[in-house]
Design an enzyme around this catalytic site. Structure first.
Site, PDB file in Angstrom:
ATOM      1  N   HIS A 116       0.863  -1.181   0.000  1.00 55.07           N
ATOM      2  CA  HIS A 116       0.000   0.000   0.000  1.00 55.07           C
ATOM      3  C   HIS A 116       0.899   1.231   0.000  1.00 55.07           C
ATOM      4  O   HIS A 116       1.741   1.400   0.880  1.00 55.07           O
ATOM      5  CB  HIS A 116      -0.934   0.025   1.210  1.00 55.07           C
ATOM      6  CG  HIS A 116      -1.892   1.177   1.176  1.00 55.07           C
ATOM      7  ND1 HIS A 116      -3.144   1.091   0.589  1.00 55.07           N
ATOM      8  CD2 HIS A 116      -1.775   2.449   1.628  1.00 55.07           C
ATOM      9  CE1 HIS A 116      -3.753   2.253   0.686  1.00 55.07           C
ATOM     10  NE2 HIS A 116      -2.946   3.098   1.317  1.00 55.07           N
ATOM     11  N   CYS A 117       0.720   2.077  -0.986  1.00 56.36           N
ATOM     12  CA  CYS A 117       1.580   3.252  -1.162  1.00 56.36           C
ATOM     13  C   CYS A 117       0.802   4.520  -0.831  1.00 56.36           C
ATOM     14  O   CYS A 117      -0.132   4.883  -1.549  1.00 56.36           O
ATOM     15  CB  CYS A 117       2.098   3.301  -2.598  1.00 56.36           C
ATOM     16  SG  CYS A 117       3.178   4.709  -2.941  1.00 56.36           S
ATOM     17  N   PHE A 118       1.176   5.191   0.263  1.00 59.70           N
ATOM     18  CA  PHE A 118       0.448   6.403   0.633  1.00 59.70           C
ATOM     19  C   PHE A 118       0.755   7.553  -0.318  1.00 59.70           C
ATOM     20  O   PHE A 118      -0.015   8.501  -0.434  1.00 59.70           O
ATOM     21  CB  PHE A 118       0.764   6.796   2.085  1.00 59.70           C
ATOM     22  CG  PHE A 118       2.085   7.487   2.265  1.00 59.70           C
ATOM     23  CD1 PHE A 118       2.169   8.855   2.210  1.00 59.70           C
ATOM     24  CD2 PHE A 118       3.246   6.757   2.504  1.00 59.70           C
ATOM     25  CE1 PHE A 118       3.383   9.507   2.391  1.00 59.70           C
ATOM     26  CE2 PHE A 118       4.459   7.401   2.686  1.00 59.70           C
ATOM     27  CZ  PHE A 118       4.528   8.775   2.622  1.00 59.70           C
ATOM     28  N   GLY A 121      -1.811   7.097  -2.851  1.00 57.09           N
ATOM     29  CA  GLY A 121      -3.117   7.013  -2.231  1.00 57.09           C
ATOM     30  C   GLY A 121      -3.850   5.717  -2.475  1.00 57.09           C
ATOM     31  O   GLY A 121      -5.079   5.700  -2.570  1.00 57.09           O
ATOM     32  N   GLY A 122      -3.128   4.614  -2.611  1.00 54.82           N
ATOM     33  CA  GLY A 122      -3.778   3.327  -2.833  1.00 54.82           C
ATOM     34  C   GLY A 122      -2.770   2.194  -2.869  1.00 54.82           C
ATOM     35  O   GLY A 122      -1.572   2.389  -2.658  1.00 54.82           O
TER      36      GLY A 122
END
Length: 246
Positions: A116-118, A121-122
């Site tokens: 999950h890559c902040f 954003g997803g």
């Protein structure tokens, strides 16, 4: 508004703010290769790459390969009917394929879950790993060109032709942007190399770091490497990992 949304929003604001600052410096302080010939083929290509990288940055996290249900007839996902190979998500309450994982942030199961890559954003999963890798590639190229423009701007300033205050402002601006862009390049370039390795090896970040039990055939042969690359870049928008067996 949860913390993850806040982090994603802040990362995007930071990303676009840095782009705005860089463009402002290139335009205001004109002694650089970009403003010397703004309509040259390299300069136009640079602008196109910047726009494309911004587009990828906004859209890459839209659909990583969310699994709606593997039990409904209208979903084109077939699990091999062997009980030992079935996995069940207790949160979504349906069977999920091998290599899928439930994301606690997105609150959905993602096929071939990578991480999950902040920043985007997803999640990064089966359907957007290609877009994520392409974003890293384009962004690395943009940063290399931007570093070159900054270096060119630095080399074109003559201390004796400008007053000290003006010289310090212009030279200092290019120095700051050069250092920041260099750090960004180290991060984006490192991620590009890392994810290139993952694609070739046919594994995900989650499987590598967590030593997941999923096992693949050897990636030592050219054929298996090409198959791994094909499954990443030529999936046609369909989830293929559903057919893989542990």
């Amino acid at each position: 508004m949860n913390n993850e949304f806040d982090a994603s929003l802040m990362s995007r604001l930071f990303y676009f703010t840095m782009h705005l600052i860089c463009w402002t410096i290139l335009i205001v302080y004109k002694q650089n290769a970009f403003m010397q010939n703004p309509f040259g083929p390299l300069q136009i290509s640079f602008v196109i790459l910047v726009l494309y990288s911004n587009y990828l940055f906004v859209t890459v996290g839209n659909n990583p390969g969310y699994i709606i249900s593997t039990n409904e007839e209208d979903v084109e996902l077939q699990i091999v009917e062997q009980e030992q190979n079935k996995r069940y998500c207790k949160i979504c309450k349906f069977n999920i394929p091998n290599r899928a994982k439930h994301c606690k942030v997105c609150k959905r199961c993602v096929a071939k879950y990578d991480h999950h890559c902040f920043w985007v954003g997803g999640c990064v999963g089966e359907l957007n790993q290609r877009s994520f890798w392409l974003f890293l590639l384009v962004q690395s190229i943009v940063l290399i060109l931007l570093l070159w423009y900054c270096q060119d701007g630095l080399s074109n300033y003559d201390y004796y032709e400008k007053d000290k205050k003006r010289y310090g402002q212009e030279y200092g601006a290019f120095i700051v942007i050069f250092v920041i862009m260099f750090l960004f390049l180290m991060f984006a370039g490192g991620m590009l190399i890392f994810h290139t390795y993952l694609i070739i090896a046919g594994i995900t970040t989650y499987e590598l770091l967590k030593k997941h039990q999923y096992k693949k055939s050897s990636t030592n042969s050219l054929g298996s490497i090409l198959q791994n690359i094909k499954s990443t870049f030529c999936h046609g928008g369909k989830l293929l990992s559903i057919q893989e067996i542990v």
